[in-house]
Design a protein around this motif. Sequence first.
Motif, PDB file in Angstrom:
ATOM      1  N   ASP A 110      63.953  -2.009  77.774  1.00 42.50           N
ATOM      2  CA  ASP A 110      64.537  -1.048  78.682  1.00 42.50           C
ATOM      3  C   ASP A 110      64.009  -1.138  79.855  1.00 42.50           C
ATOM      4  OD1 ASP A 110      66.127   1.524  78.961  1.00 42.50           O
ATOM      5  OD2 ASP A 110      64.040   2.473  78.872  1.00 42.50           O
TER       6      ASP A 110
ATOM      7  N   LYS B 268      57.219  -9.311  74.197  1.00 43.54           N
ATOM      8  CA  LYS B 268      57.799  -8.325  73.319  1.00 43.54           C
ATOM      9  C   LYS B 268      59.333  -8.279  73.623  1.00 43.54           C
ATOM     10  CE  LYS B 268      53.873  -5.296  72.820  1.00 43.54           C
ATOM     11  NZ  LYS B 268      53.072  -4.060  72.903  1.00 43.54           N
TER      12      LYS B 268
ATOM     13  N   TRP C 105      62.286   3.428  76.527  1.00 43.15           N
ATOM     14  CA  TRP C 105      62.312   3.325  75.309  1.00 43.15           C
ATOM     15  C   TRP C 105      61.582   2.235  74.570  1.00 43.15           C
ATOM     16  CZ3 TRP C 105      64.476   6.767  72.402  1.00 43.15           C
ATOM     17  CH2 TRP C 105      65.528   7.831  73.068  1.00 43.15           C
ATOM     18  N   ASP C 106      61.528   0.880  75.279  1.00 46.26           N
ATOM     19  CA  ASP C 106      60.915  -0.119  74.498  1.00 46.26           C
ATOM     20  C   ASP C 106      60.922  -1.190  75.899  1.00 46.26           C
ATOM     21  OD1 ASP C 106      63.646  -1.202  74.915  1.00 46.26           O
ATOM     22  OD2 ASP C 106      63.681  -1.336  72.855  1.00 46.26           O
ATOM     23  N   GLU C 107      60.383  -2.196  75.671  1.00 40.86           N
ATOM     24  CA  GLU C 107      59.998  -3.438  76.719  1.00 40.86           C
ATOM     25  C   GLU C 107      61.391  -3.719  77.300  1.00 40.86           C
ATOM     26  OE1 GLU C 107      56.358  -2.692  74.812  1.00 40.86           O
ATOM     27  OE2 GLU C 107      58.386  -3.275  73.821  1.00 40.86           O
TER      28      GLU C 107
END
Length: 244
Positions: free
Chosen positions: A146, A232, A142-144
């Motif tokens: 995750d 991030k 999903w993103d950094e």
Amino acid sequence: MQGNKKESDKVEYREFKGSGASRVLAIVGVTVIGLIVLLKVLPGDGPDTNEAVTITPAPQVEVINTAAPVNEEATPEPEPVEPAFDWATAEVTEENVRKALLDNVGGAFAIPITDDTFRKFASSSDLKGEYVELTVNPGTFWDEKDFVKRAGGSLIAYSKILFQNPKVYEVSVDVKIDNVVGGENDAVYISWRRDQAEKLDADTILDNMFGDYTIPFQVARKYRLTKEIYDKLEKFELPRQHNL
């Protein structure tokens, strides 16, 4: 005269008596012969030697063999049964490590070991035992946050299994990330040892990661995050890298 008459009467009586016995014998003989002839003439009273005798053969009786059939072929020897895999006593090899982790990795944040995610196995031996390092790539995320969460969760889930083998004293996970040109870059590295893991409960750590995904990095012996990933992240109140 009377004396003579009596004598003659006696003689005649004897003659009559003797001739009567002969007659009786004659009559008996004739009677016996008659009976013999009669027996031969009467039907059903004896076998007729002039007629052909028909002999009826006895009916054949079918004998049913109820005994179990004898297998004349040689009985095949049973194939050897491969003993069940036991990671606790197995040699520390790539094949055995992957077999131990296959379908046994728990936790919502652990990266499963499959042909798509697995990249490399490395190990080394020293006086402490076996050092094991696994390189994986989760693929999509999903993103950094995750991504980092799954990296830390993988260390906890893998070591929960691998430390069951007493030869293993340290487990490290090197997590790669896909780049825009189709290759892979370094992203997260995290490691800890048996003596640290034995002080904590792996399942409790994995459960608590729903609220704080930084727990594996708090208890790790060493870790490092690339700057691209670290910058991030939100609420990651730990240094970018740590090494005991």
